[in-house]
Scaffold this motif. Structure first.
Motif, PDB file in Angstrom:
ATOM      1  N   THR A   1      10.888 -61.422 -32.378  1.00  0.00           N
ATOM      2  CA  THR A   1      11.824 -61.886 -33.442  1.00  0.00           C
ATOM      3  C   THR A   1      13.275 -61.070 -33.390  1.00  0.00           C
ATOM      4  OG1 THR A   1      10.363 -62.703 -35.203  1.00  0.00           O
ATOM      5  CG2 THR A   1      12.681 -62.118 -35.676  1.00  0.00           C
ATOM      6  N   LEU A   2      12.888 -59.731 -33.264  1.00  0.00           N
ATOM      7  CA  LEU A   2      14.048 -58.794 -32.799  1.00  0.00           C
ATOM      8  C   LEU A   2      14.674 -59.011 -31.505  1.00  0.00           C
ATOM      9  CD1 LEU A   2      12.875 -55.485 -34.384  1.00  0.00           C
ATOM     10  CD2 LEU A   2      14.638 -56.745 -35.156  1.00  0.00           C
ATOM     11  N   GLU A   3      13.893 -59.094 -30.465  1.00  0.00           N
ATOM     12  CA  GLU A   3      14.245 -59.493 -29.252  1.00  0.00           C
ATOM     13  C   GLU A   3      15.261 -60.638 -29.383  1.00  0.00           C
ATOM     14  OE1 GLU A   3      12.644 -60.181 -24.633  1.00  0.00           O
ATOM     15  OE2 GLU A   3      11.403 -59.367 -26.185  1.00  0.00           O
TER      16      GLU A   3
ATOM     17  N   LYS B   1      18.961 -60.986 -28.365  1.00  0.00           N
ATOM     18  CA  LYS B   1      19.435 -62.311 -27.152  1.00  0.00           C
ATOM     19  C   LYS B   1      20.599 -63.348 -27.727  1.00  0.00           C
ATOM     20  CE  LYS B   1      17.317 -65.779 -24.486  1.00  0.00           C
ATOM     21  NZ  LYS B   1      16.288 -66.463 -23.946  1.00  0.00           N
ATOM     22  N   LEU B   2      20.291 -63.604 -28.929  1.00  0.00           N
ATOM     23  CA  LEU B   2      21.305 -64.410 -29.626  1.00  0.00           C
ATOM     24  C   LEU B   2      22.793 -63.680 -29.815  1.00  0.00           C
ATOM     25  CD1 LEU B   2      22.089 -66.933 -31.320  1.00  0.00           C
ATOM     26  CD2 LEU B   2      21.454 -65.402 -33.234  1.00  0.00           C
ATOM     27  N   ALA B   3      22.732 -62.555 -29.984  1.00  0.00           N
ATOM     28  CA  ALA B   3      23.926 -61.667 -30.269  1.00  0.00           C
ATOM     29  C   ALA B   3      24.743 -61.755 -28.659  1.00  0.00           C
ATOM     30  CB  ALA B   3      23.724 -60.304 -30.545  1.00  0.00           C
ATOM     31  N   ARG B   4      23.983 -61.388 -27.675  1.00  0.00           N
ATOM     32  CA  ARG B   4      24.463 -61.388 -26.421  1.00  0.00           C
ATOM     33  C   ARG B   4      25.009 -62.815 -25.823  1.00  0.00           C
ATOM     34  NH1 ARG B   4      20.111 -57.015 -23.689  1.00  0.00           N
ATOM     35  NH2 ARG B   4      21.173 -55.205 -24.984  1.00  0.00           N
TER      36      ARG B   4
ATOM     37  N   ARG C   1      25.653 -65.112 -27.840  1.00  0.00           N
ATOM     38  CA  ARG C   1      27.100 -65.778 -28.581  1.00  0.00           C
ATOM     39  C   ARG C   1      28.230 -64.839 -28.249  1.00  0.00           C
ATOM     40  NH1 ARG C   1      25.631 -68.666 -33.286  1.00  0.00           N
ATOM     41  NH2 ARG C   1      24.283 -70.335 -32.521  1.00  0.00           N
ATOM     42  N   LYS C   2      28.115 -63.569 -27.958  1.00  0.00           N
ATOM     43  CA  LYS C   2      29.263 -62.610 -27.326  1.00  0.00           C
ATOM     44  C   LYS C   2      29.709 -63.174 -26.155  1.00  0.00           C
ATOM     45  CE  LYS C   2      30.515 -57.898 -26.843  1.00  0.00           C
ATOM     46  NZ  LYS C   2      29.711 -56.653 -26.751  1.00  0.00           N
ATOM     47  N   ASN C   3      28.962 -63.696 -25.263  1.00  0.00           N
ATOM     48  CA  ASN C   3      29.438 -64.314 -23.731  1.00  0.00           C
ATOM     49  C   ASN C   3      29.587 -65.832 -23.878  1.00  0.00           C
ATOM     50  OD1 ASN C   3      28.838 -61.948 -22.552  1.00  0.00           O
ATOM     51  ND2 ASN C   3      26.654 -62.364 -22.311  1.00  0.00           N
ATOM     52  N   ASN C   4      29.309 -66.484 -24.924  1.00  0.00           N
ATOM     53  CA  ASN C   4      29.537 -68.105 -25.035  1.00  0.00           C
ATOM     54  C   ASN C   4      29.753 -68.141 -26.494  1.00  0.00           C
ATOM     55  OD1 ASN C   4      29.121 -68.738 -22.335  1.00  0.00           O
ATOM     56  ND2 ASN C   4      26.840 -68.034 -22.741  1.00  0.00           N
TER      57      ASN C   4
ATOM     58  N   LYS D   1      23.852 -50.926 -26.569  1.00  0.00           N
ATOM     59  CA  LYS D   1      22.648 -51.598 -26.120  1.00  0.00           C
ATOM     60  C   LYS D   1      21.393 -51.186 -26.598  1.00  0.00           C
ATOM     61  CE  LYS D   1      25.421 -53.996 -23.634  1.00  0.00           C
ATOM     62  NZ  LYS D   1      26.000 -55.004 -24.343  1.00  0.00           N
ATOM     63  N   ILE D   2      20.431 -51.978 -27.095  1.00  0.00           N
ATOM     64  CA  ILE D   2      19.182 -51.738 -27.674  1.00  0.00           C
ATOM     65  C   ILE D   2      18.490 -50.971 -26.763  1.00  0.00           C
ATOM     66  CG2 ILE D   2      18.174 -54.014 -27.018  1.00  0.00           C
ATOM     67  CD1 ILE D   2      17.399 -51.857 -30.319  1.00  0.00           C
TER      68      ILE D   2
END
Length: 90
Positions: free
Chosen positions: A4-6, A10-13, A15-18, A77-78
């Motif tokens: 879930t955390l991963e 992943k969602l954050a990255r 959305r940041k890129n797209n 970065k995590i």
């Protein structure tokens, strides 16, 4: 559990890129001041929830989500955080 955390990172990255128009996540990622304010707000709400023993899980989830978005907005970065935590093992 860690999936879930991963997924949130992943969602954050992604959305940041797209960016997605109207996305709350993108709003946080593109506005560092808002992101910071939300982290502070959510931490205070969690502290209050713990002290009153109410709504703790909901507020803790809010803290995790907003902290992840804040870190990603600031290019923290995590993987680096996990490396630091690993160094602290005794």
């Amino acid at each position: 559990m860690l999936n879930t955390l991963e997924s949130l990172f992943k969602l954050a990255r992604e959305r940041k890129n797209n960016p997605v128009d109207g996305s709350y996540t993108n709003k946080l990622l593109s506005n560092k001041s808002l992101s910071k304010d939300k982290v502070l707000e959510e931490i205070n709400e969690l502290i209050e929830a713990v002290e009153k023993n109410t709504n703790i899980i909901h507020e803790a989830a809010d803290v995790f989500y907003h902290l992840i978005m804040y870190l990603e907005a600031n290019d923290v970065k995590i993987e680096e955080i996990m490396e630091e935590l690993d160094k602290r093992k005794k």
